[in-house]
Write a protein that holds these residues in place. Structure first.
Motif, PDB file in Angstrom:
ATOM      1  N   ASP A   1       0.123   5.521  -5.787  1.00  0.00           N
ATOM      2  CA  ASP A   1       0.290   6.968  -5.408  1.00  0.00           C
ATOM      3  C   ASP A   1       0.712   7.679  -6.510  1.00  0.00           C
ATOM      4  O   ASP A   1       0.943   8.077  -6.836  1.00  0.00           O
ATOM      5  CB  ASP A   1       1.955   6.722  -5.038  1.00  0.00           C
ATOM      6  CG  ASP A   1       2.476   7.891  -3.879  1.00  0.00           C
ATOM      7  OD1 ASP A   1       2.284   9.007  -4.104  1.00  0.00           O
ATOM      8  OD2 ASP A   1       3.403   7.601  -3.150  1.00  0.00           O
TER       9      ASP A   1
ATOM     10  N   HIS B   1      -1.775  -8.175  -4.170  1.00  0.00           N
ATOM     11  CA  HIS B   1      -1.765 -10.137  -3.479  1.00  0.00           C
ATOM     12  C   HIS B   1      -2.908 -11.079  -5.299  1.00  0.00           C
ATOM     13  O   HIS B   1      -3.417 -11.771  -4.717  1.00  0.00           O
ATOM     14  CB  HIS B   1      -2.174 -10.239  -3.258  1.00  0.00           C
ATOM     15  CG  HIS B   1      -1.313  -9.592  -1.044  1.00  0.00           C
ATOM     16  ND1 HIS B   1      -0.539  -9.489  -1.746  1.00  0.00           N
ATOM     17  CD2 HIS B   1      -2.047  -9.206  -0.379  1.00  0.00           C
ATOM     18  CE1 HIS B   1       0.371  -9.098  -0.338  1.00  0.00           C
ATOM     19  NE2 HIS B   1      -0.635  -8.754   0.298  1.00  0.00           N
TER      20      HIS B   1
ATOM     21  N   ARG C   1      -5.984   2.793  -3.660  1.00  0.00           N
ATOM     22  CA  ARG C   1      -5.625   3.426  -2.985  1.00  0.00           C
ATOM     23  C   ARG C   1      -4.121   3.330  -2.499  1.00  0.00           C
ATOM     24  O   ARG C   1      -3.181   3.411  -1.908  1.00  0.00           O
ATOM     25  CB  ARG C   1      -6.175   2.775  -1.661  1.00  0.00           C
ATOM     26  CG  ARG C   1      -7.084   2.904  -1.063  1.00  0.00           C
ATOM     27  CD  ARG C   1      -8.161   3.099   0.011  1.00  0.00           C
ATOM     28  NE  ARG C   1      -7.552   2.630   1.817  1.00  0.00           N
ATOM     29  CZ  ARG C   1      -7.856   2.982   2.754  1.00  0.00           C
ATOM     30  NH1 ARG C   1      -7.948   4.704   2.472  1.00  0.00           N
ATOM     31  NH2 ARG C   1      -6.505   3.016   3.323  1.00  0.00           N
ATOM     32  N   ALA C   2      -3.521   1.896  -3.349  1.00  0.00           N
ATOM     33  CA  ALA C   2      -2.354   1.481  -3.710  1.00  0.00           C
ATOM     34  C   ALA C   2      -1.527   2.040  -3.976  1.00  0.00           C
ATOM     35  O   ALA C   2      -0.558   2.081  -4.396  1.00  0.00           O
ATOM     36  CB  ALA C   2      -2.358  -0.116  -4.399  1.00  0.00           C
TER      37      ALA C   2
ATOM     38  N   ALA D   1       0.613  -5.775  -5.064  1.00  0.00           N
ATOM     39  CA  ALA D   1       0.136  -5.104  -3.318  1.00  0.00           C
ATOM     40  C   ALA D   1      -1.659  -5.796  -3.612  1.00  0.00           C
ATOM     41  O   ALA D   1      -1.596  -5.665  -2.152  1.00  0.00           O
ATOM     42  CB  ALA D   1      -0.186  -3.285  -4.193  1.00  0.00           C
TER      43      ALA D   1
ATOM     44  N   MET E   1       0.829  -0.547  18.337  1.00  0.00           N
ATOM     45  CA  MET E   1       0.131  -1.051  16.680  1.00  0.00           C
ATOM     46  C   MET E   1       1.654  -0.312  15.703  1.00  0.00           C
ATOM     47  O   MET E   1       2.033  -1.142  15.223  1.00  0.00           O
ATOM     48  CB  MET E   1      -0.529  -0.480  16.110  1.00  0.00           C
ATOM     49  CG  MET E   1      -2.012  -1.377  16.321  1.00  0.00           C
ATOM     50  SD  MET E   1      -2.066  -2.734  16.480  1.00  0.00           S
ATOM     51  CE  MET E   1      -1.654  -2.991  14.744  1.00  0.00           C
TER      52      MET E   1
ATOM     53  N   ASP F   1      -0.593   9.591   1.988  1.00  0.00           N
ATOM     54  CA  ASP F   1      -0.812  11.089   1.115  1.00  0.00           C
ATOM     55  C   ASP F   1      -0.694  12.315   1.838  1.00  0.00           C
ATOM     56  O   ASP F   1       0.481  12.680   2.029  1.00  0.00           O
ATOM     57  CB  ASP F   1      -1.939  11.315  -0.053  1.00  0.00           C
ATOM     58  CG  ASP F   1      -3.367  10.354   0.706  1.00  0.00           C
ATOM     59  OD1 ASP F   1      -3.030  10.490   1.777  1.00  0.00           O
ATOM     60  OD2 ASP F   1      -3.892  10.563  -1.027  1.00  0.00           O
TER      61      ASP F   1
ATOM     62  N   LEU G   1      -3.676   1.878  10.862  1.00  0.00           N
ATOM     63  CA  LEU G   1      -2.575   0.487  10.956  1.00  0.00           C
ATOM     64  C   LEU G   1      -2.993  -0.601  11.048  1.00  0.00           C
ATOM     65  O   LEU G   1      -2.421  -2.044  10.631  1.00  0.00           O
ATOM     66  CB  LEU G   1      -1.226   1.075  12.427  1.00  0.00           C
ATOM     67  CG  LEU G   1      -0.960   2.554  12.685  1.00  0.00           C
ATOM     68  CD1 LEU G   1      -0.427   2.210  13.804  1.00  0.00           C
ATOM     69  CD2 LEU G   1       0.604   2.276  11.697  1.00  0.00           C
TER      70      LEU G   1
ATOM     71  N   GLU H   1      -3.919  -1.863   7.665  1.00  0.00           N
ATOM     72  CA  GLU H   1      -2.343  -2.114   6.983  1.00  0.00           C
ATOM     73  C   GLU H   1      -2.683  -3.674   7.406  1.00  0.00           C
ATOM     74  O   GLU H   1      -1.642  -4.635   6.472  1.00  0.00           O
ATOM     75  CB  GLU H   1      -1.797  -1.157   7.519  1.00  0.00           C
ATOM     76  CG  GLU H   1       0.086  -1.468   6.840  1.00  0.00           C
ATOM     77  CD  GLU H   1       1.044  -0.487   7.039  1.00  0.00           C
ATOM     78  OE1 GLU H   1       0.766   0.728   7.369  1.00  0.00           O
ATOM     79  OE2 GLU H   1       2.283  -0.731   7.053  1.00  0.00           O
TER      80      GLU H   1
ATOM     81  N   MET I   1       0.671  -1.794   0.007  1.00  0.00           N
ATOM     82  CA  MET I   1      -0.054  -0.302   0.605  1.00  0.00           C
ATOM     83  C   MET I   1       0.276   1.282   0.229  1.00  0.00           C
ATOM     84  O   MET I   1       2.088   1.438   0.459  1.00  0.00           O
ATOM     85  CB  MET I   1      -0.773  -0.399   1.208  1.00  0.00           C
ATOM     86  CG  MET I   1      -1.603   0.705   1.164  1.00  0.00           C
ATOM     87  SD  MET I   1      -3.573   0.744   2.557  1.00  0.00           S
ATOM     88  CE  MET I   1      -3.662  -1.267   2.635  1.00  0.00           C
ATOM     89  N   ALA I   2       0.105   2.526  -0.820  1.00  0.00           N
ATOM     90  CA  ALA I   2       1.259   3.740  -0.723  1.00  0.00           C
ATOM     91  C   ALA I   2       1.266   4.098   0.843  1.00  0.00           C
ATOM     92  O   ALA I   2       0.370   3.928   1.816  1.00  0.00           O
ATOM     93  CB  ALA I   2       0.498   4.341  -1.505  1.00  0.00           C
ATOM     94  N   THR I   3       2.104   5.354   1.212  1.00  0.00           N
ATOM     95  CA  THR I   3       2.827   5.304   1.741  1.00  0.00           C
ATOM     96  C   THR I   3       1.085   6.589   1.976  1.00  0.00           C
ATOM     97  O   THR I   3       1.307   7.240   1.038  1.00  0.00           O
ATOM     98  CB  THR I   3       4.300   6.714   2.205  1.00  0.00           C
ATOM     99  OG1 THR I   3       4.738   5.445   1.807  1.00  0.00           O
ATOM    100  CG2 THR I   3       3.907   7.396   3.343  1.00  0.00           C
TER     101      THR I   3
ATOM    102  N   ALA J   1      -4.278  -5.671   5.879  1.00  0.00           N
ATOM    103  CA  ALA J   1      -4.608  -5.457   4.620  1.00  0.00           C
ATOM    104  C   ALA J   1      -3.063  -6.918   3.844  1.00  0.00           C
ATOM    105  O   ALA J   1      -3.214  -7.397   2.969  1.00  0.00           O
ATOM    106  CB  ALA J   1      -4.113  -4.308   3.946  1.00  0.00           C
ATOM    107  N   THR J   2      -1.863  -6.746   5.028  1.00  0.00           N
ATOM    108  CA  THR J   2      -0.616  -7.000   4.299  1.00  0.00           C
ATOM    109  C   THR J   2      -0.325  -8.235   4.835  1.00  0.00           C
ATOM    110  O   THR J   2       0.275  -9.280   3.513  1.00  0.00           O
ATOM    111  CB  THR J   2       0.068  -6.437   5.179  1.00  0.00           C
ATOM    112  OG1 THR J   2       0.406  -4.717   4.812  1.00  0.00           O
ATOM    113  CG2 THR J   2       2.019  -6.650   5.115  1.00  0.00           C
TER     114      THR J   2
ATOM    115  N   LEU K   1       4.136  -2.364  13.638  1.00  0.00           N
ATOM    116  CA  LEU K   1       4.512  -2.049  12.535  1.00  0.00           C
ATOM    117  C   LEU K   1       5.671  -1.275  11.778  1.00  0.00           C
ATOM    118  O   LEU K   1       5.824  -1.301  10.484  1.00  0.00           O
ATOM    119  CB  LEU K   1       3.622  -1.919  11.349  1.00  0.00           C
ATOM    120  CG  LEU K   1       2.042  -2.766  11.510  1.00  0.00           C
ATOM    121  CD1 LEU K   1       0.892  -2.077  11.052  1.00  0.00           C
ATOM    122  CD2 LEU K   1       2.006  -3.933  10.418  1.00  0.00           C
TER     123      LEU K   1
ATOM    124  N   ARG L   1      -9.110   9.152  -4.534  1.00  0.00           N
ATOM    125  CA  ARG L   1      -8.484   9.116  -4.040  1.00  0.00           C
ATOM    126  C   ARG L   1      -8.493   9.285  -2.381  1.00  0.00           C
ATOM    127  O   ARG L   1      -8.538   8.930  -1.160  1.00  0.00           O
ATOM    128  CB  ARG L   1      -6.929   9.065  -4.204  1.00  0.00           C
ATOM    129  CG  ARG L   1      -5.999   7.740  -3.652  1.00  0.00           C
ATOM    130  CD  ARG L   1      -4.878   7.510  -4.432  1.00  0.00           C
ATOM    131  NE  ARG L   1      -4.060   6.908  -3.734  1.00  0.00           N
ATOM    132  CZ  ARG L   1      -3.183   7.154  -2.002  1.00  0.00           C
ATOM    133  NH1 ARG L   1      -2.765   8.288  -2.195  1.00  0.00           N
ATOM    134  NH2 ARG L   1      -2.399   6.344  -1.796  1.00  0.00           N
TER     135      ARG L   1
END
Lengths: 146, 146
Positions: B53, B68, B50-51, B66, B140, A5, A19, A22, A1-3, A25-26, B144, B111
């Motif tokens: 940027d 999967h 969302r993935a 991203a 968290m 924004d 978090l 995230e 996932m992107a940082t 999702a990850t 992470l 977005r």
DNA sequence: TATTGTTATACTCTATAACTATA
DNA sequence: TATAGTTATAGAGTATAACAATA
């Protein structure tokens, strides 16, 4: 996932929620998918089997509610679970329109295997200190079991 | 979701993970679906947007990673985002096999709206004490962002 | 020969609406 | 008339394999 924004100030709860998102999702999504594939089930089939309680038959419509989807979707999902001998449809006793879903012994065993495979926490949680793990558990209990 | 069938002792991390799973299944999934519907996007389309940027073009294959899923799935998802003018495919400069995905201004705005809509923590987290919220966030972060 | 992305195929999921059988 | 579940339909996601263009 992107940082993210917008690197602006967020409330602690919003940041924690991000978090958690995230983490899920990850790790959660991938693990879920891997387990489903391992047992030759689709993700919705896994969700359905997990939503059923082997000791308490459930109407189709309640399963639809648990899965947040329409009754008509449940028909196909249950068809495929029934084809594999994991659940059975039993006619309701009080209202013959209702069909109660019963998990078969084979389904209950598979369901237990699914739960065991999904239970292990992902690496980021497993690597927390024992104290952080307990604190995290306690906070999540307070959030969901008030 | 049904009550855990095995009410046996779990490690704190495993229990926390189960509770996070429950929070996500009960609140996250529904919210995500509602936001997707509101913006007339499918869930995978939201995940894709969302993935990406907006300030850094991404190859199709990286997006597949991203999400999967297979490269071939991304073709259709990006087709539909491109039809709506939210992203564009630009040929790679170094390797002409690669197509870089660029978020359009319209896509970037949508977005940002998605992110804002998804940011708010669900009720169980919002109702925690401010101290618990900060502690949860800190744990968290440690998990992470070690 | 290997890789990126597309196309082809088959199956599943999803939402909606129409249908049935009960109530 | 209203409800539980099914069927019909159309659109979308998914995995696999085969393919084109490029490396």
């Amino acid at each position: 996932m992107a940082t993210p924004d917008t690197v602006r100030r967020q409330s602690p709860a919003a940041e924690a929620w991000g978090l958690i998102h995230e983490l899920f999702a990850t790790y959660g999504k991938r693990r879920f998918h891997a387990v489903a594939t391992e047992f030759e089930l689709s993700p919705p089939q896994v969700m359905a089997l997990r939503a059923l309680d082997p000791s308490k038959p459930l109407p189709m419509s309640s399963l639809a509610g648990a899965l947040h989807c329409d009754n008509s979707n449940v028909t196909g999902i249950v068809d495929r679970l029934e084809d594999r001998g994991l659940v059975e449809r039993h006619s309701g006793e009080h209202d013959r329109r209702v069909k109660m879903l019963v998990v078969t012994p084979k389904g209950a065993e598979l369901r237990a295997q699914l739960s065991a495979a999904l239970e292990h926490p992902p690496e980021p949680l497993a690597k927390l200190s024992p104290e952080d793990q307990r604190t995290l558990r306690d906070i999540m209990r307070r959030a969901l079991r008030p």
